[in-house]
Enzyme design. Structure first.
Site, PDB file in Angstrom:
ATOM      1  N   HIS A 171      -7.132  18.388 -13.679  1.00 17.50           N
ATOM      2  CA  HIS A 171      -6.793  17.999 -12.301  1.00 17.50           C
ATOM      3  C   HIS A 171      -6.045  19.180 -11.672  1.00 17.50           C
ATOM      4  O   HIS A 171      -5.279  19.859 -12.365  1.00 17.50           O
ATOM      5  CB  HIS A 171      -5.825  16.808 -12.292  1.00 17.50           C
ATOM      6  N   CYS A 183       1.704  13.196 -11.398  1.00 12.22           N
ATOM      7  CA  CYS A 183       0.690  12.139 -11.581  1.00 12.22           C
ATOM      8  C   CYS A 183       1.258  10.749 -11.363  1.00 12.22           C
ATOM      9  O   CYS A 183       0.522   9.823 -11.043  1.00 12.22           O
ATOM     10  CB  CYS A 183       0.146  12.171 -13.004  1.00 12.22           C
TER      11      CYS A 183
HETATM   12  N1  ARG Z   1      -4.944   9.446 -18.404  1.00 14.23           N
HETATM   13  C1  ARG Z   1      -5.098   9.789 -17.028  1.00 14.23           C
HETATM   14  C2  ARG Z   1      -6.493  10.357 -16.773  1.00 14.23           C
HETATM   15  O1  ARG Z   1      -6.960  11.120 -17.580  1.00 14.23           O
HETATM   16  C3  ARG Z   1      -4.040  10.774 -16.594  1.00 14.23           C
HETATM   17  C4  ARG Z   1      -4.073  11.063 -15.127  1.00 14.23           C
HETATM   18  C5  ARG Z   1      -3.083  12.114 -14.745  1.00 14.23           C
HETATM   19  N2  ARG Z   1      -2.978  12.259 -13.342  1.00 14.23           N
HETATM   20  C6  ARG Z   1      -2.916  13.417 -12.675  1.00 14.23           C
HETATM   21  N3  ARG Z   1      -2.678  13.370 -11.413  1.00 14.23           N
HETATM   22  N4  ARG Z   1      -3.148  14.565 -13.262  1.00 14.23           N
HETATM   23  O2  ARG Z   1      -7.134  10.056 -15.790  1.00 14.23           O
END
Ligand code: ARG
Length: 292
Positions: A188, A283
């Site tokens: 991300h 996140c």
């Molecule tokens: N376990 C989640 C996923 O993989 C974590 C999300 C993390 N969020 C972020 N904004 N990076 O989707």
């Protein structure tokens, strides 16, 4: 509005956006690692200590309250272990109009989360804008605003699709700089780019291609590369610059020092339970510029 791989003009010429006044977070009651959809979750299934996770989450709420954000909390859902990562389901326009773009999550396990955010926003009098069908897009996980401006950076390649960015830029009516993500530890954009102020962002060199690195340096003349281990283990770039503070996972010493040198007050928090799922400070919340 233009979507660009190389910014045609300085972000500082973009109109201002609403300041950070509120945050939405989701209750961690049912947070766990139940499946593996990123590299960090591997080996952590069922390993979350729920009591510790709640304490860490509650401490983060308190930090945001202390720095003057109005925090609203979404109810947990026993079937949605990742709902707690409130950055991902939407993207607020931040132009004073109470509008958000809803996400279309890449992973089937997370798709039902978006309806919870829709209901929350509609209750709060926000309008929810929709991308065309099949526009995979993960909200503020992959799109970040330039500090103070309606000028956006969008990561694509692992979750958000490049093809979603054209319609997205049309919806938000702001320039969007598209940045290809190339390292799956940084799946991300908010894991590898953290805008600190109008001239400076922390970023991870390994996470971007050459065009992306050039764009980051063009937009942030004082950009600083973070040591890759600090970004991968400590989620340094998931730290957020908000209301004169830099809120970040404990132990990100290099990044904290950069933030201090930019005049930010560093607030260290512990997010170890959430790191097991590939998430940290950024996140775990979404910031709004309109009262809830
Ligand atoms: N376990 C989640 C996923 O993989 C974590 C999300 C993390 N969020 C972020 N904004 N990076 O989707």
């Amino acid at each position: 509005m233009p979507i660009v791989d190389r910014p045609p003009f300085r972000p500082t010429s973009a109109p201002p956006r609403t300041p950070d006044i509120a945050a939405v977070m989701a209750d961690p009651e049912h947070f766990d690692v139940e499946y593996v959809i990123n590299a960090y979750m591997d080996g952590h299934i069922g390993s979350v200590d729920k009591v510790v996770a709640r304490q860490q989450w509650q401490d983060l709420v308190q930090v945001f309250l202390d720095i003057g954000l109005d925090v609203s909390v979404l109810r947990a859902d026993e079937h949605l272990a990742d709902l707690v990562f409130a950055a991902n389901q939407s993207f607020p326009l931040r132009d004073g109009t109470r509008r958000v773009v809803l996400s279309q999550m890449a992973m089937p396990q997370r798709r039902p989360e978006v309806a919870h955010f829709r209901a929350f926003y509609e209750d709060a009098g926000f309008e929810c804008l929709e991308l065309p069908p099949n526009s995979v897009f993960e909200g503020m996980g992959d799109v970040l605003w330039h500090p103070g401006r309606r000028f956006a950076y969008a990561g694509w390649g692992f979750r958000t699709h490049r093809t979603a960015l054209e319609p997205f830029a049309d919806l938000i009516q702001a320039p969007v700089v598209a940045l290809r993500l190339v390292d799956d530890r940084f799946y991300h954009l908010d894991t590898c780019l953290s805008p600190l102020d109008e001239r400076c962002a922390l970023y991870v060199r390994q996470a971007f291609d050459d065009a992306g690195l050039a764009a980051i340096h063009a937009c942030f003349p004082d950009a600083v590369a973070v040591p890759v281990q600090e970004a991968a283990r400590g989620f340094a770039c998931n730290g957020v610059s908000v209301r004169g503070h830099f809120v970040v996972q404990r132990g990100c010493t290099f990044s904290a020092e950069v933030a201090r040198s930019r005049g930010l007050e560093v607030v260290e928090v512990e997010t170890s339970e959430f790191l097991k799922s590939g998430g940290s400070v950024g996140c775990l919340h979404i910031r709004l510029g309109e009262a809830l």
